[in-house]
Design an enzyme around this catalytic site. Structure first.
Site, PDB file in Angstrom:
ATOM      1  N   TYR A  53       0.904  -1.457   0.008  1.00 16.68           N
ATOM      2  CA  TYR A  53       0.157   0.064   0.102  1.00 16.68           C
ATOM      3  C   TYR A  53       0.938   1.386   0.133  1.00 16.68           C
ATOM      4  O   TYR A  53       2.014   1.287   0.393  1.00 16.68           O
ATOM      5  CB  TYR A  53      -0.845   0.042   1.250  1.00 16.68           C
ATOM      6  N   THR A 241     -22.376   3.744  -2.911  1.00 12.80           N
ATOM      7  CA  THR A 241     -22.707   4.892  -2.453  1.00 12.80           C
ATOM      8  C   THR A 241     -23.609   5.567  -3.455  1.00 12.80           C
ATOM      9  O   THR A 241     -24.464   6.489  -3.040  1.00 12.80           O
ATOM     10  CB  THR A 241     -21.504   5.967  -2.294  1.00 12.80           C
ATOM     11  N   GLY A 242     -23.667   5.241  -4.719  1.00 16.83           N
ATOM     12  CA  GLY A 242     -24.446   5.604  -5.884  1.00 16.83           C
ATOM     13  C   GLY A 242     -23.605   6.844  -6.460  1.00 16.83           C
ATOM     14  O   GLY A 242     -24.369   7.397  -7.493  1.00 16.83           O
TER      15      GLY A 242
END
Length: 345
Positions: A53, A241-242
């Site tokens: 990461y 979340t849309g």
């Protein structure tokens, strides 16, 4: 905040785990500190990282996430926190990662553990995970097993023998799997029993409303082997979340990084997302709260890994612990799943 035992370990992990893979690319060290401080103030005791990461991974940012956490961790009460990280496996082509040596073998495990300890500025890692298997398996959106892709691999027993030595040295406490298969869960568990080696205590795989593959054979395997799930991507790369229904927001991950999250570009993803967003709105919930609450409701989930690029997003995600989905909402979710089964496996 609820706390759950991780497999046969003595680790009691918060039902929300703070994911950190944006630290060093999308989040500065100051923003990382803000997120870490807020999460801990809300009862989160579980922080998940990885040597590769932040993502998307690169030679320039490799190790930044662990280093950010380490700078923060040295000012904390270490014994009150559960720190998890991962060793990257072979097959991703990261030539800059440990000079290109990525097999899950003795030399690589020892170097990866020592490097992570140094970056994290700690004497021990609570949960050390194999980020993806040493052997060939379909992963990250692939769904078909192809025997022609099989390659030489480090035997599972040999991997466990090395981890046993590292645990004996006090550098890690427990081991876990990630992006694993039912066959892998059983093989690791049975090898540990047969040869009196450390047993894996968790599996970290993707699980969300768009990808419920875990409900089948993996759920059976983890039930019998007592290897609970640490569910990552509960928001499906943010799709749940849309926010992608009407285009790509300017600073969103999929907008910033081309060819990232390809599994969410498959047919029926947007139709499925729109249906789940409608359920959330009908029950006065945010789509994110619905998605995270669903993952938390699964019997095989010990902790749900949430990440965010803003503090406001993190606050909303953590507040989802106050949402309990009733039978009516769960039935509506299952109806959508029946219509659009696993559009982003």
């Amino acid at each position: 905040m609820q706390y759950n035992q991780l497999g046969n370990s003595d680790l009691q992990v918060s039902e929300i785990c703070l994911g950190t893979m944006t630290y060093g690319r999308q989040n500065t060290i100051e923003e990382a500190y803000q997120q870490l401080d807020h999460a801990i103030s809300q009862g989160v005791n579980f922080i998940d990282a990885a040597e590769m990461y932040p993502v998307p991974p690169s030679a320039e940012t490799y190790g930044f996430t662990e280093s950010y956490i380490g700078e923060w961790l040295k000012h904390q009460q270490r014994e009150q926190l559960i720190i998890a990280t991962k060793i990257a496996g072979p097959g991703r082509g990261f030539k800059w990662l440990r000079d290109g040596a990525k097999a899950i073998d003795r030399d690589n495990i020892k170097q990866a553990v020592d490097d992570s300890l140094k970056r994290l500025q700690t004497d021990y890692i609570d949960l050390y995970q194999i980020h993806w298997p040493d052997r060939y398996v379909p992963r990250f959106g692939q769904t078909v097993f192809d025997p022609s892709q099989l390659k030489e691999t480090v035997p599972i027993v040999e991997q466990l023998e090395v981890f046993a030595d590292v645990i004996k040295a006090g550098k890690i406490r427990y081991i876990g799997l990630s992006n694993e298969t039912p066959w892998g869960v059983v093989q690791f568990s049975q090898a540990a029993k047969q040869f009196d080696l450390p047993k894996v205590v968790s599996i970290q795989n993707a699980y969300n409303l768009l990808n419920r593959v875990f409900d089948g054979a993996l759920a059976e395997a983890v039930y019998y082997e007592n290897v609970p799930l640490l569910a990552y991507s509960p928001l499906g790369f943010g799709y749940l979340t849309g926010k992608y229904l009407n285009g790509k927001p300017e600073k969103a991950r999929v907008t910033l990084f081309e060819n990232f999250g390809q599994r969410y570009l498959k047919p029926n993803v947007n139709k499925s997302v729109a249906a789940y967003v409608e359920i959330a709105q009908r029950h006065q919930l945010s789509p994110a709260q619905l998605a995270i609450a669903f993952v938390r409701s699964r019997w095989f989930v010990a902790s749900t890994i949430i990440g965010a690029t803003t503090l406001e997003q993190l606050k909303e995600n953590i507040e989802s612990i106050n949402v309990v989905l009733d039978k009516e909402i769960l039935a509506e979710i299952d109806a959508v799943h029946t219509q659009y089964p696993n559009p982003a496996p």
